[in-house]
Scaffold this active site. Structure first.
Site, PDB file in Angstrom:
ATOM      1  N   PHE A  39      27.959   8.904   6.061  1.00 26.38           N
ATOM      2  CA  PHE A  39      29.439   9.775   6.074  1.00 26.38           C
ATOM      3  C   PHE A  39      30.458   9.079   6.552  1.00 26.38           C
ATOM      4  O   PHE A  39      30.453   8.775   7.789  1.00 26.38           O
ATOM      5  CB  PHE A  39      28.944  11.116   6.677  1.00 26.38           C
ATOM      6  CG  PHE A  39      27.805  11.819   6.096  1.00 26.38           C
ATOM      7  CD1 PHE A  39      28.057  12.666   4.999  1.00 26.38           C
ATOM      8  CD2 PHE A  39      26.488  11.423   6.681  1.00 26.38           C
ATOM      9  CE1 PHE A  39      27.053  13.502   4.637  1.00 26.38           C
ATOM     10  CE2 PHE A  39      25.342  12.250   5.838  1.00 26.38           C
ATOM     11  CZ  PHE A  39      25.745  13.213   5.004  1.00 26.38           C
ATOM     12  N   ILE A  77      26.687   9.639  10.500  1.00 29.37           N
ATOM     13  CA  ILE A  77      27.804   9.768  10.809  1.00 29.37           C
ATOM     14  C   ILE A  77      28.680   8.779  11.403  1.00 29.37           C
ATOM     15  O   ILE A  77      28.345   8.038  12.367  1.00 29.37           O
ATOM     16  CB  ILE A  77      28.292  11.023  11.773  1.00 29.37           C
ATOM     17  CG1 ILE A  77      27.355  12.101  11.231  1.00 29.37           C
ATOM     18  CG2 ILE A  77      29.637  11.194  11.911  1.00 29.37           C
ATOM     19  CD1 ILE A  77      27.997  12.957  10.073  1.00 29.37           C
ATOM     20  N   CYS A  78      29.736   8.041  10.770  1.00 33.43           N
ATOM     21  CA  CYS A  78      30.430   7.121  11.480  1.00 33.43           C
ATOM     22  C   CYS A  78      31.104   7.303  12.456  1.00 33.43           C
ATOM     23  O   CYS A  78      31.885   8.329  12.693  1.00 33.43           O
ATOM     24  CB  CYS A  78      31.568   6.470  10.365  1.00 33.43           C
ATOM     25  SG  CYS A  78      32.682   5.366  11.173  1.00 33.43           S
ATOM     26  N   VAL A  79      30.926   6.604  13.721  1.00 31.89           N
ATOM     27  CA  VAL A  79      31.569   6.903  15.100  1.00 31.89           C
ATOM     28  C   VAL A  79      32.803   6.951  15.047  1.00 31.89           C
ATOM     29  O   VAL A  79      33.614   7.961  15.605  1.00 31.89           O
ATOM     30  CB  VAL A  79      30.777   6.000  16.059  1.00 31.89           C
ATOM     31  CG1 VAL A  79      31.224   4.409  15.836  1.00 31.89           C
ATOM     32  CG2 VAL A  79      31.146   6.389  17.405  1.00 31.89           C
ATOM     33  N   ALA A  82      34.524   9.734  13.276  1.00 29.66           N
ATOM     34  CA  ALA A  82      33.723  11.074  13.852  1.00 29.66           C
ATOM     35  C   ALA A  82      34.776  11.453  14.837  1.00 29.66           C
ATOM     36  O   ALA A  82      35.090  12.452  15.225  1.00 29.66           O
ATOM     37  CB  ALA A  82      32.647  10.871  14.226  1.00 29.66           C
TER      38      ALA A  82
END
Lengths: 119, 134
Positions: A39, A77-79, A82
């Site tokens: 994501f 989830i991409c840090v 995010a």
């Protein structure tokens, strides 16, 4: 076939996440493997557990969590994306994990097809 | 006499290298796609893959020279495209139709680019393993 999926848009505003969900479900149903769902951009909002849509609507975050649980999906989830958008471990829905963009590139390297959902 | 040594597969050059293409289609400011798209390209540089970067439609404005973003209070990240060379990412393409429609030429960009027609780009796209567009 071994797939990975990239979701670039958040829930509800855009159909990308719904379409990706149906694609992943159908692919697994046909016996294919989905190595990872990554994501990115506003797509990180798909992993926010504070999302509470109206009762008569689909709950996209929960649908992903359930699908992840059923099939042991790797929902990443991409840090960087995010953190920009206020998504941290404390608001992360069940079955998602936060990691780096390298996970997306690795998915592209290790699967037969990387399928992108977004504009 | 020494025993023959088995060379592990991942020591062979070219193993595990895929063709990644990033297609940038949107203006640099107004949405975050260009900035986060560039972040993806930079990370890919660390994986020793065969990377191409395409700029088309309003995406050609991402690398146009002389950007001044002070008035919109956003960081001018166009100099970062020059860092791509340091990651051995030097296959940068712009679509001819897009730059012509916008009155630009190959000299208007912060990085050296190759100008290709839409048809030539289509051929290049057909050769890729992974295409990520934003």
């Amino acid at each position: 076939m071994k797939f990975s999926v990239l979701v670039n848009e958040g829930p509800f505003t855009h159909q990308a996440s719904d379409s990706a969900y149906h694609f992943v479900k159908a692919a697994i149903g046909k016996g294919h493997e989905v190595m990872r769902v990554f994501f990115y951009h506003d797509g990180v909002n798909n992993g926010a557990k504070l999302s509470s849509p109206q009762q008569d609507d689909r709950n996209i975050v929960k649908l992903w969590s359930q699908l992840g649980k059923e099939h042991g999906l790797d929902l990443v989830i991409c840090v960087a994306a995010a953190l920009r958008r206020g998504i941290k471990d404390d608001v992360l829905a069940e079955g998602f994990r936060i990691s780096g963009l390298g996970q997306l590139i690795e998915a592209g390297m290790e699967t037969d097809r990387l399928v992108v959902f977004g504009d | 006499m020494a025993e023959p040594v088995d060379i592990p597969e991942d020591d062979e050059p070219g193993e595990d290298v895929k063709k990644f293409m990033f297609v940038n289609r949107r203006a640099p400011y107004g949405t975050i796609y260009a900035l986060e798209g560039l972040e993806m390209v930079l990370i890919t540089g660390a994986f020793d893959q065969d990377v191409s970067v395409v700029f088309m439609d309003d995406g050609v404005f991402q690398i146009v020279k002389g950007q001044d973003t002070k008035a919109v209070n956003m960081k001018n990240f166009s100099p970062t495209y020059r860092a791509l060379e340091g990651y051995d990412i030097d296959k940068l393409y712009v679509e001819r139709e897009s730059i012509e429609a916008r009155g630009l030429t190959a000299e208007d960009f912060v990085v050296p680019v190759k100008v290709l027609s839409a048809a030539e780009l289509a051929g290049l796209m057909a050769e890729q393993h992974v295409i990520i567009s934003a």
